[in-house]
Design a protein around this motif. Structure first.
Motif, PDB file in Angstrom:
ATOM      1  N   GLY A  10       5.390   0.984  -9.697  1.00 44.61           N
ATOM      2  CA  GLY A  10       3.992   0.506  -9.397  1.00 44.61           C
ATOM      3  C   GLY A  10       4.104  -0.806  -8.563  1.00 44.61           C
ATOM      4  O   GLY A  10       5.061  -1.304  -8.334  1.00 44.61           O
ATOM      5  N   LEU A  11       2.787  -1.268  -8.228  1.00 44.01           N
ATOM      6  CA  LEU A  11       2.476  -2.314  -7.367  1.00 44.01           C
ATOM      7  C   LEU A  11       1.656  -3.522  -8.190  1.00 44.01           C
ATOM      8  O   LEU A  11       2.113  -4.314  -8.806  1.00 44.01           O
ATOM      9  N   TYR A  12       0.293  -2.968  -8.096  1.00 44.36           N
ATOM     10  CA  TYR A  12      -0.644  -3.946  -8.718  1.00 44.36           C
ATOM     11  C   TYR A  12      -2.128  -3.387  -8.523  1.00 44.36           C
ATOM     12  O   TYR A  12      -2.263  -2.334  -7.905  1.00 44.36           O
ATOM     13  N   ALA A  13      -3.225  -4.172  -9.233  1.00 44.61           N
ATOM     14  CA  ALA A  13      -4.463  -3.572  -8.568  1.00 44.61           C
ATOM     15  C   ALA A  13      -5.123  -4.892  -8.224  1.00 44.61           C
ATOM     16  O   ALA A  13      -6.373  -5.205  -8.725  1.00 44.61           O
ATOM     17  N   ALA A  14      -4.706  -5.562  -7.195  1.00 46.68           N
ATOM     18  CA  ALA A  14      -4.944  -6.821  -6.785  1.00 46.68           C
ATOM     19  C   ALA A  14      -6.021  -6.382  -5.678  1.00 46.68           C
ATOM     20  O   ALA A  14      -6.794  -7.414  -5.358  1.00 46.68           O
ATOM     21  N   MET A  15      -6.022  -5.516  -5.009  1.00 47.20           N
ATOM     22  CA  MET A  15      -6.788  -5.188  -3.726  1.00 47.20           C
ATOM     23  C   MET A  15      -7.766  -3.879  -3.779  1.00 47.20           C
ATOM     24  O   MET A  15      -7.244  -2.762  -3.368  1.00 47.20           O
ATOM     25  N   PRO A  16      -8.773  -3.722  -4.563  1.00 51.01           N
ATOM     26  CA  PRO A  16      -9.642  -2.682  -4.529  1.00 51.01           C
ATOM     27  C   PRO A  16     -10.246  -2.348  -3.002  1.00 51.01           C
ATOM     28  O   PRO A  16     -10.461  -1.201  -3.002  1.00 51.01           O
ATOM     29  N   ARG A  17     -10.068  -3.355  -2.436  1.00 47.80           N
ATOM     30  CA  ARG A  17     -10.603  -2.835  -0.710  1.00 47.80           C
ATOM     31  C   ARG A  17      -9.643  -1.937  -0.172  1.00 47.80           C
ATOM     32  O   ARG A  17     -10.099  -1.232   0.695  1.00 47.80           O
ATOM     33  N   ASP A  18      -8.236  -1.859  -0.523  1.00 47.28           N
ATOM     34  CA  ASP A  18      -7.351  -1.272  -0.007  1.00 47.28           C
ATOM     35  C   ASP A  18      -7.463   0.301  -0.457  1.00 47.28           C
ATOM     36  O   ASP A  18      -7.484   1.185   0.110  1.00 47.28           O
TER      37      ASP A  18
ATOM     38  N   PRO B 142      -6.302   8.162  -0.011  1.00 49.91           N
ATOM     39  CA  PRO B 142      -4.952   8.551  -0.067  1.00 49.91           C
ATOM     40  C   PRO B 142      -3.923   7.859   0.389  1.00 49.91           C
ATOM     41  O   PRO B 142      -3.260   8.229   1.416  1.00 49.91           O
ATOM     42  N   MET B 143      -3.677   6.554  -0.064  1.00 52.37           N
ATOM     43  CA  MET B 143      -2.778   5.611   0.264  1.00 52.37           C
ATOM     44  C   MET B 143      -1.305   6.277   0.714  1.00 52.37           C
ATOM     45  O   MET B 143      -0.860   7.079  -0.051  1.00 52.37           O
ATOM     46  N   ALA B 144      -0.781   5.296   1.543  1.00 55.07           N
ATOM     47  CA  ALA B 144       0.550   5.848   1.932  1.00 55.07           C
ATOM     48  C   ALA B 144       1.970   5.227   1.255  1.00 55.07           C
ATOM     49  O   ALA B 144       2.906   5.748   1.554  1.00 55.07           O
ATOM     50  N   TRP B 145       1.739   4.273   0.397  1.00 57.93           N
ATOM     51  CA  TRP B 145       2.749   3.538  -0.134  1.00 57.93           C
ATOM     52  C   TRP B 145       3.173   4.474  -1.500  1.00 57.93           C
ATOM     53  O   TRP B 145       2.038   4.603  -2.443  1.00 57.93           O
ATOM     54  N   ARG B 146       4.328   4.748  -1.757  1.00 63.60           N
ATOM     55  CA  ARG B 146       4.625   5.422  -2.847  1.00 63.60           C
ATOM     56  C   ARG B 146       4.546   4.799  -4.146  1.00 63.60           C
ATOM     57  O   ARG B 146       4.036   5.069  -5.096  1.00 63.60           O
ATOM     58  N   SER B 147       4.615   3.417  -3.800  1.00 63.12           N
ATOM     59  CA  SER B 147       4.448   2.353  -5.032  1.00 63.12           C
ATOM     60  C   SER B 147       2.759   2.270  -5.341  1.00 63.12           C
ATOM     61  O   SER B 147       2.645   1.878  -6.635  1.00 63.12           O
ATOM     62  N   ARG B 148       2.069   2.910  -4.682  1.00 66.36           N
ATOM     63  CA  ARG B 148       0.494   2.650  -5.069  1.00 66.36           C
ATOM     64  C   ARG B 148       0.033   3.987  -5.338  1.00 66.36           C
ATOM     65  O   ARG B 148      -1.091   4.351  -5.429  1.00 66.36           O
ATOM     66  N   PHE B 149       0.910   5.081  -5.821  1.00 64.49           N
ATOM     67  CA  PHE B 149       0.325   6.502  -5.818  1.00 64.49           C
ATOM     68  C   PHE B 149      -0.674   6.591  -7.038  1.00 64.49           C
ATOM     69  O   PHE B 149      -1.297   7.500  -7.095  1.00 64.49           O
ATOM     70  N   PHE B 150      -0.300   5.908  -8.075  1.00 63.97           N
ATOM     71  CA  PHE B 150      -1.159   5.849  -9.251  1.00 63.97           C
ATOM     72  C   PHE B 150      -1.965   4.702  -9.269  1.00 63.97           C
ATOM     73  O   PHE B 150      -2.482   4.542 -10.321  1.00 63.97           O
ATOM     74  N   GLU B 151      -2.345   4.059  -8.249  1.00 66.51           N
ATOM     75  CA  GLU B 151      -3.173   2.648  -8.436  1.00 66.51           C
ATOM     76  C   GLU B 151      -4.585   3.060  -8.888  1.00 66.51           C
ATOM     77  O   GLU B 151      -5.191   2.289  -9.527  1.00 66.51           O
ATOM     78  N   TYR B 152      -4.876   4.298  -8.532  1.00 66.31           N
ATOM     79  CA  TYR B 152      -6.388   4.546  -8.818  1.00 66.31           C
ATOM     80  C   TYR B 152      -6.560   4.495 -10.225  1.00 66.31           C
ATOM     81  O   TYR B 152      -7.890   4.392 -10.754  1.00 66.31           O
TER      82      TYR B 152
END
Length: 391
Positions: free
Chosen positions: A162-170, A183-193
């Motif tokens: 993963g990455l982070y949950a620092a940017m809810p605007r994203d 539906p973001m494009a970075w694989r590291s953000r797949f489960f950020e939701y």
């Protein structure tokens, strides 16, 4: 940060949009409409055969907790992200395309590992102080859940951490009383939701609409695996040609590539937002909203706020290093276009995934109050000349 609720009765954007809808819509969105024409309406024709189902939920509350149409109405509630447990994304092609060559060794060495502990500690402290300031201004602050971003996950198409949950605007876009998960494009953000789901479920139970855009598979076909990008010159040429690391294999977008002015919403095609994603948003929102595609002289477009930031009715900050190709249309429509000063951030400040122009990515508390970085004194003076109160 994500603007969740603004004062009722605020602007819906008509006074800000002026003639943009007619001018800009014809100029830059026509080909998208031609490329993605609907092919069937058979499902709609069958709607009268639907069987009325039993109600299984209670009545929707009259006072919805989510209401936001623009970037400047008086702010009542906001989601502020978390930097805790942030991990460096694996150095995949989509990350490489969104970062500069001087930073590639960092991602190659630390991808899949925590960000430097001293930087995370400072980031957490700064975000907490931001929350304190917002609360002091009478704004309700909500936070995502802490998540362990180190966990590696595997889908049929890829493996990542993963990455982070620092940017809810994203990841989240609020349009009226609706929350849209991007539906973001970075694989590291797949489960950020997952960090935001408890909040979104709470808003939904209290009456908000909740939409999740089609989740991309993020298969290899979504990315141009041979995307050439060693120099800034390469990127300028590619961006001018409309070539990006994301393909049109399936819809993808980051919410931060959209910016709202009431019923008019502006968006850029970027490294993380493709035309299929933009067209999905246009069809989803329907005729009540107009989606306008704008573009910039930007070698690495990703997120619109640090390039073109609408801060009031007919008032926009336009990055002088990334001029808008459609700026004359805004001026003819009566908008005031302000060029913010050059950022004061020192050259040795680590910017692994962003630029100094974060200085113009400000948070409006209302039309007269703005939150800016405390060391960016020149942009503070700019806002003072515009009649803003600085926080």
């Amino acid at each position: 940060m994500l603007r969740v609720r603004c004062l009722r009765g605020g602007s819906r954007g008509a006074e800000a949009a002026h003639l943009i809808g007619a001018m800009l819509g014809r100029a830059v969105t026509g080909w998208v409409q031609r490329a993605f024409q609907s092919t069937s309406s058979a499902a709609a024709a069958q709607s009268h055969h639907a069987v009325e189902e039993e109600h299984v939920t209670g009545p929707v509350p009259e006072e919805c907790p989510v209401c936001c149409y623009n970037e400047w109405d008086p702010l009542e509630e906001v989601i502020v992200g978390r930097a805790e447990n942030a991990y460096v994304p694996p150095f995949t092609v989509e990350v490489k395309a969104n970062t500069y060559e001087k930073n590639w060794p960092f991602f190659q060495k630390y991808g899949g590992q925590p960000f430097p502990a001293d930087h995370l500690k400072k980031a957490v402290a700064e975000i907490e102080e931001m929350c304190n300031i917002l609360r002091h201004e009478g704004i309700n602050v909500r936070r995502p859940e802490p998540i362990d971003w180190s966990l590696q996950y595997t889908t049929p198409d890829f493996t990542s951490s993963g990455l982070y949950a620092a940017m809810p605007r994203d990841i989240l876009l609020v349009v009226g009383n609706e929350i849209i998960e991007a539906p973001m494009a970075w694989r590291s953000r797949f489960f950020e939701y997952r960090a935001y789901r408890p909040l979104i479920k709470e808003y939904f139970k209290k009456g908000a609409k909740w939409t999740t855009a089609p989740k991309p598979t993020m298969a290899d076909e979504l990315y141009d695996q041979d995307y050439p990008m060693r120099t800034v010159e390469d990127r300028h040429v590619l961006a001018a040609q409309g070539k990006f690391v994301t393909t049109e294999h399936e819809p993808c977008f980051d919410a931060a590539d959209f910016i709202r002015a009431g019923r008019d919403i502006f968006v850029q095609r970027s490294q993380v937002t493709n035309y299929m994603g933009i067209e999905w948003m246009r069809r989803h929102l329907g005729p009540d909203y107009k989606i306008h595609i704008v573009s910039f002289k930007d070698p690495n477009p990703m997120h619109i706020d640090a390039t073109f930031n609408i801060i009031g009715p007919g008032l926009v900050l336009s990055n002088p290093d990334r001029p808008c190709h459609q700026v004359e249309m805004f001026k003819k429509a009566g908008w005031t276009v302000v060029k913010p000063p050059t950022p004061l951030m020192p050259d040795d400040h680590p910017l692994w995934m962003s630029s100094k122009w974060l200085s113009m990515n400000v948070l409006m508390l209302d039309e007269k109050r703005v939150m800016v970085e405390d060391r960016e004194t020149t942009i503070q003076k700019m806002f003072e000349k515009l009649g803003e109160f600085i926080y």
